[in-house]
Design an enzyme around this catalytic site. Sequence first.
Site, PDB file in Angstrom:
ATOM      1  N   GLY A  19       0.980  -1.209   0.044  1.00 37.82           N
ATOM      2  CA  GLY A  19      -0.087   0.035   0.137  1.00 37.82           C
ATOM      3  C   GLY A  19       0.972   1.155   0.082  1.00 37.82           C
ATOM      4  CB  CYS A  20       0.297   4.640  -1.259  1.00 33.91           C
ATOM      5  SG  CYS A  20      -1.303   4.921  -0.642  1.00 33.91           S
TER       6      CYS A  20
END
Lengths: 321, 321, 321, 321
Positions: free
Chosen positions: C130-131
């Site tokens: 995920g970012c």
Amino acid sequence: MIEAGIIGGAGYTAGELIRILLRHPEVNLNFVYSTSQPGKPVAQVHQDLLGETDLKFSGEINKEAAVVFLCLGHGNSKKFLAENQFSKDTKIVDLSTDFRMAADDHSFVYGLPEFNKEKISTADYIANPGCFATAISLAILPLAKKKLLKDEWHVNAVTGATGAGTSLSGTTHFTWRDNNFSAYKSFGHQHLNEIGQSLKMLQEDYSSAVNFIPNRGNFSRGIHATAYTSFSGSLEDVQKIYNEAYEDAAFTFVVEEDLHLKQVVNTNKCLLKLEKFGDKLLVTSIIDNLLKGASGQAVQNMNLMFGLDEKLGLDLKASYF
Amino acid sequence: MIEAGIIGGAGYTAGELIRILLRHPEVNLNFVYSTSQPGKPVAQVHQDLLGETDLKFSGEINKEAAVVFLCLGHGNSKKFLAENQFSKDTKIVDLSTDFRMAADDHSFVYGLPEFNKEKISTADYIANPGCFATAISLAILPLAKKKLLKDEWHVNAVTGATGAGTSLSGTTHFTWRDNNFSAYKSFGHQHLNEIGQSLKMLQEDYSSAVNFIPNRGNFSRGIHATAYTSFSGSLEDVQKIYNEAYEDAAFTFVVEEDLHLKQVVNTNKCLLKLEKFGDKLLVTSIIDNLLKGASGQAVQNMNLMFGLDEKLGLDLKASYF
Amino acid sequence: MIEAGIIGGAGYTAGELIRILLRHPEVNLNFVYSTSQPGKPVAQVHQDLLGETDLKFSGEINKEAAVVFLCLGHGNSKKFLAENQFSKDTKIVDLSTDFRMAADDHSFVYGLPEFNKEKISTADYIANPGCFATAISLAILPLAKKKLLKDEWHVNAVTGATGAGTSLSGTTHFTWRDNNFSAYKSFGHQHLNEIGQSLKMLQEDYSSAVNFIPNRGNFSRGIHATAYTSFSGSLEDVQKIYNEAYEDAAFTFVVEEDLHLKQVVNTNKCLLKLEKFGDKLLVTSIIDNLLKGASGQAVQNMNLMFGLDEKLGLDLKASYF
Amino acid sequence: MIEAGIIGGAGYTAGELIRILLRHPEVNLNFVYSTSQPGKPVAQVHQDLLGETDLKFSGEINKEAAVVFLCLGHGNSKKFLAENQFSKDTKIVDLSTDFRMAADDHSFVYGLPEFNKEKISTADYIANPGCFATAISLAILPLAKKKLLKDEWHVNAVTGATGAGTSLSGTTHFTWRDNNFSAYKSFGHQHLNEIGQSLKMLQEDYSSAVNFIPNRGNFSRGIHATAYTSFSGSLEDVQKIYNEAYEDAAFTFVVEEDLHLKQVVNTNKCLLKLEKFGDKLLVTSIIDNLLKGASGQAVQNMNLMFGLDEKLGLDLKASYF
């Protein structure tokens, strides 16, 4: 009518004061003192005033004014007052950091109405709180008032570009700031002093740190702060404490809605939201840095000093979008 | 490898050149000359390069470089070349206005590849077009090439804040520019000269005005221009003319989709859209002012001068959002 | 050439993948699968591609593709793979959350190259991080790798609007988001799971909390994170640990310059800055959420899986302004 | 006190009306009618009002209200009034396009006070002008009033995202609009009808075109318009004509300072600047699209209809930054 003067007329806080005072029903804006541009129409500097006022910057100070606002750079208020003496009846509201820390050599009262209303009402000289200090203090002081603080606070806040003043700099250049974000002065912002002083005043035995990371946001106005600490009580306990603390507050409200900065931009309000996650209490706090964080609060203090309704001249329409 | 140098390294166009040339497969960035900060790492000024390059600004000029890009303020290129002589084999691309108007005392070729590719290919010295001039010329020159212009053009264009250069000014201060819009230099922008020269070159008898209102937009990169004139032919006629004009263009495309600025930001492209409304032909044109409007086009010109594929090093990923 | 396919073509991460893969020297973008708009030119959805590609969305999946990227909504990757079987030689990079947590029923490898390069190199299936998880993990994992973590982490991060996906919502409406700021999912963001898993993997005995407040910023791309914890060692100690951890990293750099988000926007880099304040270690971390935080890292993982240079196709020119 | 009602409470113009009317010294906001959310606190939709009002949306219409503002989608006002009959003493201000064109089947007066004050003062029903129409009409009508128009007008204007209404759409998504710019409805914007009607009314023989290109700007509030035509008189002649036209205007001012949009944002003002370039007269005009371009002007019209000071409740503090 209260004859009011402003010392230092070109900056953001002076501009906001002029906007407010020109509309204040009990104030006559007597003069805006500027050494650099006396005689120049105020509306040529604060250009949203075009068509609204013929007022000109003045090279003279009316030392009999009923109230004077000092909008000078930090360090310059002290110097200015050493060189200029006002009538003994002149009340002074200083927007710089110069008199925010209590000291033996001055009698300025710290102008955070939510926790100091009585003293402000009888004061002659007010040290107007810093913008970050206002947002953060309103978030954390209710627990100190109840002597309930124990552990460290973890505070992260972001301010708009007006927080950096009107002078041009690398970090206020549009091409730099546009769509950008950055932290600065981590763990060392100067407003921690006044926050610490307020904490000590309310809960003398509290000695944990307030860890504070300020950030530069890519917007012009406003401060959004989140602050959390460990707290063993329930959310209901906390809500009771905060609601009590702000029961009589004119502009500070504890709400249940999710907060976002534009709810308060161009108003004198502070909105607070309380949440509990496990043993952590999270307080979100939003203000307009130029209003509740500066000029709006200065006028609020003026209202209190003159026995006026605290909200007079400050019921401002939010821009919201 | 082509040994390339940049004169004047701190500005926006120099930064873009450095970004492009460091990635160009046929170029070695030999030096970036800076009088003000020799020895300083380039990545400390153009900070997106942190971790990418150890290149330092140089206080020395390599006068044997194969190509030199002049990124100097308008007026300073002429002065610089008077004081500094390069090898006779050194090709020069000047990004200032200094040599854009043809004159007897210089042999710079106007570097608009879409209309001047042949001359550029054999030129030693290139005057790189202005940013507005590029966006507008690409919108209006195809009709001039066919000698079909008659009436006035009405042009309105908006540029990002990088168009104003790196120096700080009132209109590039974030608090001023953010969420703002303004026109400037109406009917008198300096790029009208080069546009006029190109029009005359292509259609000597055209003598109507190009009415041009430039605007400052609250974004950092890009130019969006709309230009209209009266034109009796059909939309199909016009499309044929433009498609023909840009048949071999490497970066200029006539499209049918609605245009919006971010389609070209951080690319070297120009997108054009043609519409007819009654007797009016409307051409919309978008470019990135720092790439197709400056450094990208400069490298495109370099590619042509060195007989390389025009697109080499310029197939850039758009940021788009 | 590696034949690559993309499943789900309309979103931000798909768009970035298309932009990167079209320019990747060892990849042929074989298909972009879209159930909703098969046959439609890709450039009509990702409009920065106008003039660059004639590729159309496909209604068919090539199950023999060498690599497939899943750009589906969270929860949909698992479903999609249950319904569609690829060749046993097809490698898969999933950009959703579906396979990030190790489990007995799948063999996806967590694709954070800085800490997992070896496993990624031999993996067939990658769960792309995920970012927020990427930005935060890169900030905090080096100490875990050395088993040196003890106390809680305090993390505050802000993301651009692309972090919320392409679908329209109240908080991505321009009039809401413009010049606004807000916190959300405090102490409960879903990326805490994968961060916790990585921490546990590196330092099994670490059991303190990672307190995380995510924020919505008024910009489109990028994540700026600050993370602090108590740490008794000196700044030099920490720098040594981090420099060692990222010695071989292709895109992650520890720098001494002040960080601001635009240093990494439109690049695949992560920049880290280390500071000590009393006993607190502060790590600032910045990435582009769509590149290092999604599609760029996905291609980095692909490069590793195929034995290519990790940086191939990812040396992107920053937009910077 | 004037009992006022609002029909359709969730949109931008309704929000602005509520903000203004809650502060208007002669108005009591009697009801805000909403079919979709009766009973819901107004401050939950217009969240800058948190802490300011307990007003709730109403599912009932008070048909005896002294004044009713219709904030309905275009086309819906006519329908609504066909289905709902108010007391014969109820005055109506419609903010839609439905009644702006004079017609035999209605008696709405076009509410542009600068040119129609007398009729407005005695009207029962007002068609409030469109936002672009207001900015452009104020720029071009003074010459029509003197029957001095001859040639075409060339108008280019840019509006903020609030101009597009609250509903979500591709062009109001933050990631699309942020740092973007685009033209739309070129030569065909619906406000050209009402502008043409006003021109005809003032100068019947004028039959040249008003060429108008509207643009979408990446800001939330405001309209910036430039309009030029050929005009043989001197700048002094024009200034005299415009100053005369706006001598009694409450909110419209001809100024000599350079204009930029934020001078009027969050105010009810229109600022105009006049310039001559050769035979071209250029008029720049700026307004806040939601105030002078909608709700502010609606209240200005209400003030006139009720014989109040035109400026009552509309002396708003600009946000400016």
